[in-house]
Design an enzyme around this catalytic site. Structure first.
Site, PDB file in Angstrom:
ATOM      1  N   GLU A 145     -11.334  -6.613  -4.187  1.00  0.00           N
ATOM      2  CA  GLU A 145     -12.610  -7.188  -3.788  1.00  0.00           C
ATOM      3  C   GLU A 145     -13.459  -6.115  -3.086  1.00  0.00           C
ATOM      4  O   GLU A 145     -13.000  -5.510  -2.120  1.00  0.00           O
ATOM      5  CB  GLU A 145     -12.344  -8.332  -2.820  1.00  0.00           C
ATOM      6  CG  GLU A 145     -13.591  -9.037  -2.386  1.00  0.00           C
ATOM      7  CD  GLU A 145     -13.294 -10.117  -1.362  1.00  0.00           C
ATOM      8  OE1 GLU A 145     -12.232 -10.068  -0.738  1.00  0.00           O
ATOM      9  OE2 GLU A 145     -14.147 -10.995  -1.193  1.00  0.00           O
TER      10      GLU A 145
ATOM     11  N   SER B 119      -8.674 -11.800   4.764  1.00  0.00           N
ATOM     12  CA  SER B 119      -8.261 -11.182   3.502  1.00  0.00           C
ATOM     13  C   SER B 119      -6.962 -11.780   2.965  1.00  0.00           C
ATOM     14  O   SER B 119      -6.167 -12.357   3.712  1.00  0.00           O
ATOM     15  CB  SER B 119      -8.094  -9.677   3.707  1.00  0.00           C
ATOM     16  OG  SER B 119      -7.033  -9.449   4.594  1.00  0.00           O
TER      17      SER B 119
ATOM     18  N   CYS C 113     -17.531 -13.807   1.127  1.00  0.00           N
ATOM     19  CA  CYS C 113     -16.345 -14.035   0.281  1.00  0.00           C
ATOM     20  C   CYS C 113     -16.714 -14.620  -1.080  1.00  0.00           C
ATOM     21  O   CYS C 113     -15.979 -14.441  -2.035  1.00  0.00           O
ATOM     22  CB  CYS C 113     -15.321 -14.892   1.006  1.00  0.00           C
ATOM     23  SG  CYS C 113     -16.005 -16.430   1.578  1.00  0.00           S
TER      24      CYS C 113
ATOM     25  N   TRP D  96     -15.138 -11.435  10.714  1.00  0.00           N
ATOM     26  CA  TRP D  96     -16.317 -10.825  11.324  1.00  0.00           C
ATOM     27  C   TRP D  96     -17.583 -11.013  10.503  1.00  0.00           C
ATOM     28  O   TRP D  96     -18.673 -10.746  10.986  1.00  0.00           O
ATOM     29  CB  TRP D  96     -16.067  -9.319  11.530  1.00  0.00           C
ATOM     30  CG  TRP D  96     -15.406  -8.674  10.342  1.00  0.00           C
ATOM     31  CD1 TRP D  96     -14.075  -8.375  10.218  1.00  0.00           C
ATOM     32  CD2 TRP D  96     -16.017  -8.291   9.099  1.00  0.00           C
ATOM     33  NE1 TRP D  96     -13.827  -7.842   8.973  1.00  0.00           N
ATOM     34  CE2 TRP D  96     -14.997  -7.769   8.268  1.00  0.00           C
ATOM     35  CE3 TRP D  96     -17.319  -8.336   8.602  1.00  0.00           C
ATOM     36  CZ2 TRP D  96     -15.238  -7.298   6.981  1.00  0.00           C
ATOM     37  CZ3 TRP D  96     -17.572  -7.874   7.312  1.00  0.00           C
ATOM     38  CH2 TRP D  96     -16.531  -7.361   6.532  1.00  0.00           C
ATOM     39  N   ASN D  97     -17.480 -11.451   9.234  1.00  0.00           N
ATOM     40  CA  ASN D  97     -18.683 -11.425   8.384  1.00  0.00           C
ATOM     41  C   ASN D  97     -19.691 -12.523   8.725  1.00  0.00           C
ATOM     42  O   ASN D  97     -20.886 -12.298   8.708  1.00  0.00           O
ATOM     43  CB  ASN D  97     -18.312 -11.451   6.894  1.00  0.00           C
ATOM     44  CG  ASN D  97     -17.523 -12.677   6.510  1.00  0.00           C
ATOM     45  OD1 ASN D  97     -16.906 -13.326   7.363  1.00  0.00           O
ATOM     46  ND2 ASN D  97     -17.519 -13.002   5.251  1.00  0.00           N
TER      47      ASN D  97
ATOM     48  N   GLU E 108     -12.598  -9.134  16.475  1.00  0.00           N
ATOM     49  CA  GLU E 108     -12.968  -8.243  17.580  1.00  0.00           C
ATOM     50  C   GLU E 108     -14.193  -7.390  17.229  1.00  0.00           C
ATOM     51  O   GLU E 108     -14.887  -6.906  18.116  1.00  0.00           O
ATOM     52  CB  GLU E 108     -11.784  -7.339  17.965  1.00  0.00           C
ATOM     53  CG  GLU E 108     -10.671  -8.048  18.727  1.00  0.00           C
ATOM     54  CD  GLU E 108      -9.864  -9.027  17.882  1.00  0.00           C
ATOM     55  OE1 GLU E 108      -9.902  -8.913  16.646  1.00  0.00           O
ATOM     56  OE2 GLU E 108      -9.211  -9.921  18.471  1.00  0.00           O
TER      57      GLU E 108
ATOM     58  N   LYS F 132      -8.931 -17.158  17.827  1.00  0.00           N
ATOM     59  CA  LYS F 132      -9.176 -15.724  17.970  1.00  0.00           C
ATOM     60  C   LYS F 132     -10.213 -15.346  16.927  1.00  0.00           C
ATOM     61  O   LYS F 132      -9.951 -15.468  15.726  1.00  0.00           O
ATOM     62  CB  LYS F 132      -7.894 -14.910  17.745  1.00  0.00           C
ATOM     63  CG  LYS F 132      -8.097 -13.439  18.125  1.00  0.00           C
ATOM     64  CD  LYS F 132      -7.024 -12.531  17.608  1.00  0.00           C
ATOM     65  CE  LYS F 132      -7.227 -12.165  16.167  1.00  0.00           C
ATOM     66  NZ  LYS F 132      -8.504 -11.473  15.867  1.00  0.00           N
TER      67      LYS F 132
ATOM     68  N   GLU G 201      -8.517 -19.704   3.985  1.00  0.00           N
ATOM     69  CA  GLU G 201      -9.716 -19.360   3.200  1.00  0.00           C
ATOM     70  C   GLU G 201      -9.651 -17.853   3.041  1.00  0.00           C
ATOM     71  O   GLU G 201      -9.947 -17.115   3.983  1.00  0.00           O
ATOM     72  CB  GLU G 201     -10.986 -19.714   3.988  1.00  0.00           C
ATOM     73  CG  GLU G 201     -11.191 -21.179   4.247  1.00  0.00           C
ATOM     74  CD  GLU G 201     -11.549 -21.944   2.998  1.00  0.00           C
ATOM     75  OE1 GLU G 201     -11.961 -21.315   2.006  1.00  0.00           O
ATOM     76  OE2 GLU G 201     -11.388 -23.165   3.021  1.00  0.00           O
ATOM     77  N   LEU G 202      -9.274 -17.391   1.850  1.00  0.00           N
ATOM     78  CA  LEU G 202      -9.028 -15.946   1.703  1.00  0.00           C
ATOM     79  C   LEU G 202     -10.089 -15.300   0.816  1.00  0.00           C
ATOM     80  O   LEU G 202     -11.127 -15.889   0.544  1.00  0.00           O
ATOM     81  CB  LEU G 202      -7.610 -15.741   1.196  1.00  0.00           C
ATOM     82  CG  LEU G 202      -6.547 -16.440   2.074  1.00  0.00           C
ATOM     83  CD1 LEU G 202      -5.152 -16.250   1.513  1.00  0.00           C
ATOM     84  CD2 LEU G 202      -6.608 -15.987   3.525  1.00  0.00           C
TER      85      LEU G 202
ATOM     86  N   GLU H 146     -12.545 -26.545   3.529  1.00  0.00           N
ATOM     87  CA  GLU H 146     -13.300 -26.854   4.749  1.00  0.00           C
ATOM     88  C   GLU H 146     -14.638 -27.438   4.322  1.00  0.00           C
ATOM     89  O   GLU H 146     -15.178 -27.068   3.275  1.00  0.00           O
ATOM     90  CB  GLU H 146     -13.508 -25.572   5.568  1.00  0.00           C
ATOM     91  CG  GLU H 146     -12.190 -25.000   6.063  1.00  0.00           C
ATOM     92  CD  GLU H 146     -12.344 -23.732   6.900  1.00  0.00           C
ATOM     93  OE1 GLU H 146     -13.249 -22.920   6.636  1.00  0.00           O
ATOM     94  OE2 GLU H 146     -11.528 -23.543   7.827  1.00  0.00           O
TER      95      GLU H 146
END
Ligand code: NAD
Length: 474
Positions: free
Chosen positions: A379, A227, A282, A149-150, A176, A173, A248-249, A456
């Site tokens: 974090e 996360s 992140c 969502w960020n 939300e 997806k 990508e965490l 990426e």
């Protein structure tokens, strides 16, 4: 004012007769929209349409795929004001930041349009003159992607552009909490002429949707940004079915400010970077290690710059920083501050919620932290800066590397020797020295250790979406 939300399956936008989830404005808690959740039959249809579309899309020419990505980029730039407005409404960042997100997403699309024409194979000289040995790169197949969502648009664009550019189809997806940009993205590709089924968008209960899609034999690749705990769950599930993955965490990015740095400049730049997207980035700096001779000067400039940050609704032109995305994130952030305070840390600035409504958190500076303070291990994903004094560079590097994360790290120094030593020693996928220029379309973005697998962007961007085929022909 807020756009209508939909699923996008087999080239159709679907809104009606689905369970609805409320979407809230994080600046005031008001309901601004309703998001339709996919029914199990919708997920089956998305899988089926992605599988069928893959058969055609895999045979499209690189030039065709490149043109399509370029058209989507042009539409993104054309529609930037509307898309950015939706992002500010459901995600909260100031409008100027949301606009930058849209334009940087367009740049990512353009970069992928360029690179899609350069997916080369190779010829390997054979042992016999009559034998021809070639290696070709082929699209991996149907992909399932999950984005956070960020940065709702740019995180989705990275996956969609890479999959589509490589010749894959996908089911995405988004998050939300902030869905409008992902629906807008589907419209960009729809209007750019993407064949139905190459891109499908679904919404729902995250764990149910990811579980269903990852278990499906149709899905060949899983890509997730979010996360570490969720990434590990999805990695375990993907491993059970031997699916290819890109993760990508999260991170917990250390910043090392050495005695010989331009300390005022570093403090000002770090303060501004810290409040970008209210710290929900992140690669946001999250552990500030400052060498003792410049510690006091750093704190003074850093704290006074943060104190000048104007916090308010992202729609107000005067706001430098918006709210956190959700009540959940606000409470998680306040819990970290409370924990630090309880353990004896000093709250030099902020430390509290701002205003009676909305998820606003004051920019916060913590000092004198004990090593067991939760914020030094978890974090924060918020505008909170724990500042730690160090004497010996080796000790700072040991502390920086002591966590399981390895996403980004930053070094501020004017010594070439110090910079070379620190960049070599820091366990991170990306290191910024004296600035933060580490997230560009043309550079690889990714973490090591618990912060992820694969990258990426950059010329590596298609790697996770391609498989190799070796042919030996007599
Ligand atoms: P969270 O773990 O609750 O959720 C992270 C994201 O994953 C959300 O978008 C959520 O919808 C989704 N998600 C949750 N369970 C899922 C599942 N089983 N399958 C698929 N998707 C699922 O974390 P949060 O509190 O929403 O966000 C804060 C943390 O997320 C931060 O600590 C940060 O590390 C991480 N994060 C990282 C990035 C990044 O760019 N790497 C972006 C956003 C969030």
């Amino acid at each position: 004012m807020y756009p209508s939300l939909s699923l996008y399956i087999a080239g159709e936008f679907i809104e009606a007769d689905r369970p609805l989830q409320e979407v809230l404005n994080p600046a005031d808690g008001q309901v601004i929209g309703h998001l339709p959740h996919a029914l199990p039959a919708d997920l089956d249809r998305a899988l089926d349409s992605a599988e069928r579309a893959f058969e055609g899309w895999r045979r499209s020419s690189p030039v065709e795929r490149s043109d399509l990505l370029r058209r989507a980029a042009a539409l993104a730039r054309e529609r930037a004001p509307q898309i950015a407005h939706g992002i500010t409404l459901d995600q909260g960042k100031p409008l100027a930041e949301a606009l930058r997100e849209v334009h940087s997403s367009a740049e990512h699309l353009e970069w992928h349009a360029e690179e899609a024409r350069r997916i080369y194979g190779r010829v390997i000289p054979a042992r016999q003159a009559e034998v021809r040995q070639t290696v070709t790169l082929e699209p991996v197949g149907v992909c399932a992607a999950f984005t956070p969502w960020n940065y709702p648009l740019s995180q989705a664009v990275k996956k969609v552009a890479a999959a589509i550019g490589a010749g894959c189809s996908l089911i995405l997806k988004g998050a939300e909490e902030s869905p409008s940009a992902v629906v807008a993205l589907a419209r960009l590709f729809h209007d750019a002429g993407l064949p139905p089924g190459v891109l499908n968008i679904v919404w729902g209960e995250p764990a149910q949707v990811s579980d269903y899609l990852i278990r499906s034999p149709i899905v060949r690749k899983v890509s997730f940004t979010g996360s570490v705990p969720v990434g590990k769950q999805l990695a375990a599930l993907a491993g059970q079915y031997l699916k290819r993955t890109t993760f990508e965490l999260g991170g917990h990015s250390p910043v090392l400010v050495f005695n010989d740095a331009d300390v005022e400049l570093a403090a000002q730049q770090l303060a501004r970077f810290k409040v970008l997207n209210a710290g929900q980035v992140c690669i946001s700096p999250t552990r500030f290690f400052v060498q003792e001779a410049v510690y006091e000067r750093f704190l003074e400039t850093f704290t006074s710059t943060l104190a000048g940050v104007r916090v308010g609704s992202g729609l107000e032109a005067t706001s430098d920083m918006g709210p956190l995305v959700s009540q959940r994130r606000l409470h998680a952030s306040l819990r970290l501050i409370e924990d630090a305070r309880d353990r004896g840390a000093h709250v030099l600035l902020g430390g509290e919620r701002l205003g009676p409504q909305g998820n606003f958190l004051a920019p916060t500076v913590l000092t004198e932290l004990p090593v067991d303070a939760a914020i030094l291990h978890e974090e924060p994903f918020a505008p909170i800066a724990p500042v730690i004094r160090f004497r010996d560079p080796a000790e700072a590097i040991r502390s920086a590397n002591s966590l399981p994360f390895g996403l980004a790290a930053y070094v501020f120094t004017h010594s070439l020797r110090q910079a070379n030593h620190a960049t070599a020693a820091l366990e991170a996928g990306m290191v910024g020295v004296n600035h933060f220029g580490i997230a560009l379309p043309e550079t690889p973005f990714g973490g090591i250790k618990d912060s992820g697998i694969g990258s990426e962007g950059g010329s590596e961007t298609f790697d996770g979406y391609l498989v190799r085929k070796y042919v030996s022909q007599l």
